[in-house]
Motif scaffolding. Structure first.
Motif, short mmCIF file in Angstrom:
data_model
loop_
_atom_site.label_atom_id
_atom_site.label_comp_id
_atom_site.label_asym_id
_atom_site.label_seq_id
_atom_site.Cartn_x
_atom_site.Cartn_y
_atom_site.Cartn_z
N ILE A 3 -3.09 0.55 -3.94
CA ILE A 3 -2.90 -0.81 -3.44
C ILE A 3 -2.50 -1.73 -4.58
O ILE A 3 -3.21 -1.82 -5.58
CB ILE A 3 -4.19 -1.35 -2.79
CG1 ILE A 3 -4.71 -0.36 -1.75
CG2 ILE A 3 -3.94 -2.72 -2.17
CD1 ILE A 3 -6.13 -0.65 -1.29
N CYS A 10 -4.65 6.48 -1.90
CA CYS A 10 -4.15 5.21 -1.40
C CYS A 10 -4.08 4.27 -2.60
O CYS A 10 -5.07 4.04 -3.28
CB CYS A 10 -5.11 4.67 -0.35
SG CYS A 10 -4.82 2.96 0.07
N VAL A 64 0.84 -1.20 0.00
CA VAL A 64 0.00 0.00 0.00
C VAL A 64 0.87 1.25 0.00
O VAL A 64 1.85 1.32 0.76
CB VAL A 64 -0.92 0.02 1.25
CG1 VAL A 64 -1.72 1.32 1.32
CG2 VAL A 64 -1.85 -1.18 1.22
#
Lengths: 388, 406
Positions: A300, A298, A275
């Protein structure tokens, strides 16, 4: 604020206007607006509709109209409504009242009046609120004959309400237009080879692409709640909070933190998620009273999130044959020429030749370059592997 | 047109007295200008001017304070010295008796200073003597529009000494206006929030992205896209349209955009087209993809998207723009490892990396292995994927901070 004697209290302009601007933000309020409009203009029924001389009309909201009357009007009689041509001719802001257009005795001889009479309606009117793509947004009002013709006072009231309806309509359109455009921008992020979540300063999701939705749904170490982005391990959660805090500050223009990475372990025992939390610096709006402000991204990378480019797109966009598209994709997935040949039951030589053509079409010289190009190409699509 | 009906509108004889209605006109006009300002912030000055008229006041202001920075985030100050008004929010705000009263009341409650204390008391207050007096403010009428941890907003109008104090009717008038101000602020912040989200989403794309409207014009570009235009190395903007510098490139690009827009509008069926645009600098050509974007059907009050097509430009320069510092900080890579990671992302082979850094292939392979384990990936493709994500922040770092437009 009306001083005309009334039997029942009628809404004042203030009330109607408040309701109108409520509807600008909450479309379900248009019904209430019409209720107020009916009282304010002393009409029994009203509706909001989209009219297009070519394709007909679309009644969005109505208040006080018989369903059968609505159906007949929508199917046929709208074409005889003397108001609509006025709106088409004079454009947004124009008003029309049937008893302004012709006398009662003239009007009562029309087929339209016949239709209206079946539903105890005689006087009609309305205003045009907006025009886009050849369609007029219209507010229409109706009252029975015994209620009397529309007079100057009524017209004054209608004209007082119309600019507010127009403005509220425009606000509503602008907001939902932006929502549509956000969806478009999101659909472009669905192409990325990783999950992306856009967060506000509190770590709450403002928007996310489909891969991110799938990860959140799986709830395997990463979850999204009303409290924001969460990971299950406490020490990781602590680190995540810290990263979000610093990146959020930078995103809002109050820091210089560059963000950071963390590995998020997964209860299922699968490979941890990688992440990245990075600030997204955007211009600060002057006026923001709590609308979500995106300031952190964010990203991922899930090991099982394999890039699966779609052969059809490679064919359409880059002019590859279906065999070439397959070879290009296999290389991207890390297969060697030999492996590709075995799977396709063909010779390594054939594959090598196909690959050479692919190189030529993309203007690259090496496999690594092709991999990079395809992975970074806007054509890259992510599909969750079906293993989970 | 009316012919024989006396009761038909606009025939003066039957017109009811208009007086009962014209009183509303000023209110209606003021409210209208408030929502116009919600859509177009330049309009707030007109709002304050009209509000002053509506309430027969000499001065007025709308003020939003950014609590974190203790400064005005937004202010319209009518007929007042800006500097003094700012002083107010630095210092005198704590002495303002009217504000003290407002603080006890729910947000949106209208208070008049002459309700809070008598004229004599007011005149003797430090607030009036040191501050308001210099601004010729004697009577204050106002309300909080919002009070949040990070910001508060207030609206106020004032009358000078010798004018009439604010009456109950004046308070009533202000009370009709304040809810609209609050609603307009909500509209304005929703718009700002939605525009911000849209722009931020654009920035998350690792390519230059241009969104195109029905007329073929650029509606929105992300920073990578703007950077491409600024560099004018192959791509340019002419009359709001994306264009290629070379004649052949321009023809292909214009055609691809035209077809994609038609498809986006629902009158074509083309899935999009990839093309390359040569760069005068001699750098490898831009990889360009033009795709249609479909609009949703229009509902009543539903806004159509302006976007009919999107142009993606894979800019290699910005793709490899992940900063080596960021990699070192995020994953604890050494400078050499960060270089190897970036070179791999750029599509270089182990042998090439070794040649460039004047080291052996064996060394590079070992470094790469360490990179894989530090970053937590197993294959080159995975590394590229992850670093693509980090390119977002790289783009951000390279952005000039002076631009504020969206």
């Amino acid at each position: 604020m009306t001083t005309r004697p009334r039997k029942s209290p009628r809404p004042a302009l203030t009330d109607v206007v408040s309701e109108i601007y409520e509807a600008a933000l909450h479309p379900e309020h248009w019904m209430k607006v019409l209720t107020q409009v009916n009282g304010f203009l002393n009409v029994r029924s009203s509706m909001l509709l989209l009219a297009d001389a070519k394709s007909g009309i679309n009644i969005a909201v109505n208040c006080g109209l018989d369903p059968q009357a609505l159906a007949e009007f929508g199917a046929h009689y709208w074409q005889q409504d003397p108001g609509l041509p006025v709106f088409a001719r004079e454009g947004p802001g124009s008003t029309a009242l049937t008893n302004q257009i012709m006398t009662d005795s003239e009007f009562s001889k029309t087929e339209f009046a016949d239709f209206l009479g079946r539903y105890d309606i005689f006087y009609c009117g309305g205003a045009s609120l907006a025009r886009s793509g050849g369609r007029d947004g219209v507010v229409a009002i109706q009252r029975p004959r015994r209620a009397g013709a529309f007079d100057a006072h009524d017209l004054g009231k209608l004209k007082a309400v119309v600019p507010h309806l127009q403005r509220a309509f425009q606000i509503s359109r602008t907001l939902s237009g932006l929502a549509t455009e956000r969806d478009t921008a999101l659909s472009m992020l669905d192409q990325l080879p990783h999950a992306v979540i856009l967060l506000d300063a509190a770590g709450r999701a403002v928007a996310m692409n489909r891969s991110a939705e799938a990860i959140a749904r799986r709830n395997d170490g990463i979850s999204l709640t009303s409290a924001g982005l969460q990971v299950s391990a406490p020490d990781e959660q602590y680190r995540l909070r810290e990263l979000l805090h610093h990146a959020g500050k930078t995103g809002l223009g109050r820091g210089t933190h560059t963000g950071g990475a963390l590995a998020v372990s997964r209860p299922s025992g699968a490979q941890p998620y990688r992440v990245l939390i990075v600030p997204v610096r955007m211009p600060q709006p002057k006026l923001n009273l709590g609308a979500p402000r995106a300031c952190v991204a964010c990203i991922i990378a899930a090991p099982e999130t394999a890039t699966s480019l779609q052969p059809a797109h490679l064919q359409a966009w880059f002019g590859l044959t279906s065999a070439e598209a397959r070879v290009a994709l296999a290389v991207t997935e890390g297969q060697s020429v030999k492996e590709i040949a075995e799977r396709a039951a063909t010779s390594a030589e054939t594959v090598r030749n196909q690959l050479k053509t692919v190189f030529g079409k993309f203007g690259v010289h090496r496999q690594a370059e092709l991999v990079r190009l395809l992975l970074t190409s806007p054509t890259a699509r992510v599909r969750e592997s079906e293993t989970n | 047109m009316p012919r024989n009906r006396a009761a038909i509108p606009l025939s003066g004889r039957s017109m009811p007295p208009v007086g009962n209605y014209s009183g509303e006109r000023q209110f209606s006009d003021l409210v209208g200008s408030i929502y116009d300002a919600a859509m177009e912030p330049d309009g707030w000055a007109a709002v304050v001017a009209k509000l002053k008229q509506y309430l027969h006041c000499q001065t007025g202001l709308i003020f939003l304070e950014d609590v974190h920075h203790r400064k005005a985030s937004f202010a319209v100050i009518d007929q007042l010295d800006d500097g003094l008004a700012n002083q107010y929010y630095r210092h005198y705000v704590f002495l303002d008796p009217n504000l003290a009263a407002k603080n006890q009341l729910p947000v949106g409650t209208v208070t008049a200073s002459n309700q809070v204390m008598r004229d004599r008391q007011w005149e003797n207050s430090e607030y009036y003597y040191d501050f308001a007096r210099h601004l010729d403010i004697f009577y204050q009428l106002g309300a909080y529009t919002h009070r949040r941890p990070d910001s508060f907003g207030s609206i106020g109008v004032h009358r000078p000494k010798g004018a009439n104090p604010f009456s109950t009717a004046d308070i009533g008038r202000m009370e009709r206006i304040v809810p609209h101000l609050r609603q307009a602020f909500r509209v304005s912040s929703l718009l700002a929030g939605a525009q911000g989200t849209l722009s931020a989403l654009m920035e998350l794309h690792p390519h230059g992205v241009f969104l195109i409207d029905a007329g073929g014009r650029i509606v929105l570009a992300n920073r990578r896209g703007e950077g491409l235009l600024r560099r004018r190395d192959g791509l340019d903007q002419v009359d709001g349209r994306l264009s290629a510098l070379s004649a052949s490139g321009q023809e292909a690009l214009a055609r691809a955009i035209h077809i994609a827009v038609l498809t986006g509008l629902g009158t074509g069926v083309h899935p999009g087209q990839a093309l390359t645009i040569d760069r005068p600098s001699g750098a490898s050509p831009h990889q360009v993809l033009v795709t249609p974007m479909h609009d949703l059907p229009t509902r009543f009050g539903g806004g159509p998207s302006r976007i009919c097509a999107a142009v993606f430009v894979a800019d290699r320069q910005s793709m490899s723009g992940v900063s080596s510092d960021a990699l070192r900080e995020w994953f604890g890579l050494t400078p050499a490892e960060a270089r190897v990671a970036l070179a791999v992302t750029d599509g270089l082979s182990v042998k090439e990396i070794a040649e460039r850094s004047a080291s052996s292939s064996e060394t590079v392979r070992n470094q790469l292995k360490t990179v894989f384990s530090k970053v937590g990936v197993h294959r080159q493709a995975e590394l590229v994927r992850l670093l693509l994500g980090s390119a977002i922040s790289a783009c951000d770092a390279s952005t000039e901070q002076d631009r504020t437009g969206s």
